[in-house]
Design a protein around this motif. Structure first.
Motif, mmCIF file in Angstrom:
data_model
loop_
_atom_site.group_PDB
_atom_site.id
_atom_site.type_symbol
_atom_site.label_atom_id
_atom_site.label_comp_id
_atom_site.label_asym_id
_atom_site.label_seq_id
_atom_site.Cartn_x
_atom_site.Cartn_y
_atom_site.Cartn_z
ATOM 1 N N ASP A 33 0.826 -1.190 0.000
ATOM 2 C CA ASP A 33 0.000 0.000 0.000
ATOM 3 C C ASP A 33 0.871 1.255 0.000
ATOM 4 O OD1 ASP A 33 -2.899 1.113 0.521
ATOM 5 O OD2 ASP A 33 -1.612 2.164 1.950
ATOM 6 N N LEU A 34 1.946 1.237 0.773
ATOM 7 C CA LEU A 34 2.855 2.388 0.826
ATOM 8 C C LEU A 34 3.504 2.649 -0.531
ATOM 9 C CD1 LEU A 34 4.662 1.811 4.253
ATOM 10 C CD2 LEU A 34 3.071 3.660 3.696
ATOM 11 N N LEU A 112 -10.583 -9.100 2.184
ATOM 12 C CA LEU A 112 -9.662 -9.090 3.331
ATOM 13 C C LEU A 112 -8.242 -8.639 2.996
ATOM 14 C CD1 LEU A 112 -10.724 -12.375 5.199
ATOM 15 C CD2 LEU A 112 -11.540 -10.032 5.525
ATOM 16 N N PHE A 113 -7.934 -8.484 1.718
ATOM 17 C CA PHE A 113 -6.594 -8.056 1.341
ATOM 18 C C PHE A 113 -6.524 -6.530 1.250
ATOM 19 C CE2 PHE A 113 -5.399 -12.274 0.959
ATOM 20 C CZ PHE A 113 -4.119 -12.434 0.452
ATOM 21 N N SER A 114 -6.738 -5.867 2.371
ATOM 22 C CA SER A 114 -6.652 -4.411 2.421
ATOM 23 C C SER A 114 -5.938 -4.004 3.697
ATOM 24 C CB SER A 114 -8.050 -3.783 2.382
ATOM 25 O OG SER A 114 -8.679 -3.879 3.654
ATOM 26 N N PRO A 115 -5.343 -2.805 3.732
ATOM 27 C CA PRO A 115 -4.650 -2.354 4.946
ATOM 28 C C PRO A 115 -5.564 -2.331 6.162
ATOM 29 C CG PRO A 115 -4.062 -0.963 3.086
ATOM 30 C CD PRO A 115 -5.189 -1.841 2.628
ATOM 31 N N TYR A 116 -6.829 -1.956 5.968
ATOM 32 C CA TYR A 116 -7.753 -1.825 7.097
ATOM 33 C C TYR A 116 -8.028 -3.182 7.750
ATOM 34 C CZ TYR A 116 -8.459 2.711 4.890
ATOM 35 O OH TYR A 116 -8.248 3.953 4.336
ATOM 36 N N VAL A 258 1.759 -1.758 18.104
ATOM 37 C CA VAL A 258 2.434 -0.508 17.723
ATOM 38 C C VAL A 258 2.344 -0.294 16.222
ATOM 39 C CG1 VAL A 258 4.668 0.665 17.608
ATOM 40 C CG2 VAL A 258 4.003 -0.530 19.702
ATOM 41 N N LEU A 259 2.596 -1.358 15.444
ATOM 42 C CA LEU A 259 2.515 -1.250 13.986
ATOM 43 C C LEU A 259 1.109 -0.862 13.555
ATOM 44 C CD1 LEU A 259 3.727 -1.652 11.162
ATOM 45 C CD2 LEU A 259 3.110 -4.079 11.323
ATOM 46 N N ALA A 260 0.103 -1.469 14.167
ATOM 47 C CA ALA A 260 -1.290 -1.169 13.817
ATOM 48 C C ALA A 260 -1.634 0.282 14.128
ATOM 49 C CB ALA A 260 -2.234 -2.106 14.569
ATOM 50 N N ILE A 261 -1.171 0.784 15.254
ATOM 51 C CA ILE A 261 -1.445 2.179 15.632
ATOM 52 C C ILE A 261 -0.771 3.143 14.665
ATOM 53 C CG2 ILE A 261 -0.991 3.945 17.368
ATOM 54 C CD1 ILE A 261 -1.309 1.735 19.490
ATOM 55 N N LEU A 262 0.514 2.898 14.372
ATOM 56 C CA LEU A 262 1.258 3.799 13.498
ATOM 57 C C LEU A 262 0.681 3.801 12.083
ATOM 58 C CD1 LEU A 262 4.953 3.076 14.595
ATOM 59 C CD2 LEU A 262 3.514 5.045 15.169
ATOM 60 N N GLY A 264 -2.329 2.894 11.265
ATOM 61 C CA GLY A 264 -3.683 3.448 11.353
ATOM 62 C C GLY A 264 -3.665 4.969 11.292
ATOM 63 N N ILE A 265 -2.687 5.570 11.970
ATOM 64 C CA ILE A 265 -2.533 7.036 11.922
ATOM 65 C C ILE A 265 -2.203 7.475 10.505
ATOM 66 C CG2 ILE A 265 -1.107 8.962 12.708
ATOM 67 C CD1 ILE A 265 -0.781 7.469 15.367
ATOM 68 N N TYR A 266 -1.313 6.716 9.846
ATOM 69 C CA TYR A 266 -0.949 7.031 8.465
ATOM 70 C C TYR A 266 -2.181 7.002 7.556
ATOM 71 C CZ TYR A 266 0.418 5.877 3.681
ATOM 72 O OH TYR A 266 0.502 5.841 2.307
ATOM 73 N N LEU A 267 -3.032 6.004 7.718
ATOM 74 C CA LEU A 267 -4.231 5.912 6.873
ATOM 75 C C LEU A 267 -5.187 7.070 7.116
ATOM 76 C CD1 LEU A 267 -5.019 2.068 7.132
ATOM 77 C CD2 LEU A 267 -4.023 3.296 5.186
#
Length: 270
Positions: A33-34, A112-116, A258-262, A264-267
């Motif tokens: 995604d990035l 299910l193949f999405s960042p969210y 931590v990865l999910a939070i970071l 998630g903020i990016y999204l």
């Protein structure tokens, strides 16, 4: 970004994450995604290079695989419960996820193949890992050879949770193993062992469905990603085996949070 550069980056990420309970698929989806590397070809590429990393397990466990096939003698002694690991354990452990993956393949790929959804999988999987670590049963199986058929099947059922990208196949099987009376070492080694038939089946099925959409130019970066994933995984696997023995599942769970939070903020802000 050049497909070759993307393949190298994704190959490195796959090789570094395949053997840890952090979800290599989840990491590939987030990094894709990035880099704006998305779509059917990207999904097929991500599954394909996982096979490259999995080949490192074949190199590491080659004698065990040959013993399962009856080509060489299994030198591991039986444990007190009278069980010794054989091909039947591998089959019963792989069948549930293979069957469910076959039935739900289209749903998984479409929804299910999405960042969210990956972020959800990272968090829920992390919570499950912490729960399993805190509620682990006394280990009846200290090594893979001590696993019963029932325990192998139960681990296989837990493996079905990993069909949700981000949950982590190794995380689900190791945590599941702890809950049904396998030692951390037994659950980890068995998780790695059953990864090979699982990923071969997944990659083969995906390639059969997608090969007509691929062109000759795609083969180049597919091959690069495959080779990079294999080399990085081969170099990393021994170190990661030692790391898995020293760190608890909760350590990896907190990393996932931590990865999910970071991300998630990016999204939210992009």
């Amino acid at each position: 970004m050049s497909h070759i550069v993307t393949a190298i980056i994704q190959g490195i990420i796959e090789g570094l994450t395949e053997f840890l309970p952090v979800s290599s698929t989840g990491h590939l989806i987030l990094s894709g995604d990035l880099m704006s590397f998305k779509g059917d070809k990207a999904d097929t590429f991500e599954v394909f290079i996982q096979l490259g990393a999995i080949l490192a397990i074949v190199v590491l466990y080659w004698r065990k695989y040959l013993s399962l096939l009856g080509i060489v003698k299994n030198e591991v002694s039986q444990e007190a419960n009278g069980h010794s690991l054989n091909l039947g354990h591998i089959i019963v452990a792989c069948l549930p996820a293979m069957a469910m993956g076959l039935v739900l393949n289209k749903v998984i790929k479409n929804y299910l193949f999405s960042p969210y959804t990956v972020l959800i999988g990272l968090v829920v999987g992390g919570v499950f890992m912490i729960y399993a670590e805190r509620n682990a049963k006394p280990a009846k199986a200290q090594s893979m050879d001590g696993l019963s058929y029932r325990q192998a099947l139960q681990i296989g059922l837990f493996q079905c949770l990993a069909l949700w990208p981000g949950f982590s196949r190794s995380g689900a099987t190791i945590a599941g193993g702890l809950l049904i009376g396998a030692s951390y070492r037994a659950a980890t080694n068995f998780s790695f062992l059953i990864a090979v038939p699982m990923m071969v089946a997944a990659s083969g099925f995906d390639m059969l469905k997608s090969y007509k959409t691929l062109t000759a130019s795609d083969m180049g970066y597919f091959a690069v990603g495959f080779v990079i994933a294999f080399i990085v995984a081969l170099l990393a696997v021994v170190s990661f085996m030692k790391l898995l023995e020293k760190l608890k599942l909760s350590s990896f769970a907190y990393y996932r949070f931590v990865l999910a939070i970071l991300f998630g903020i990016y999204l939210l802000v992009r």
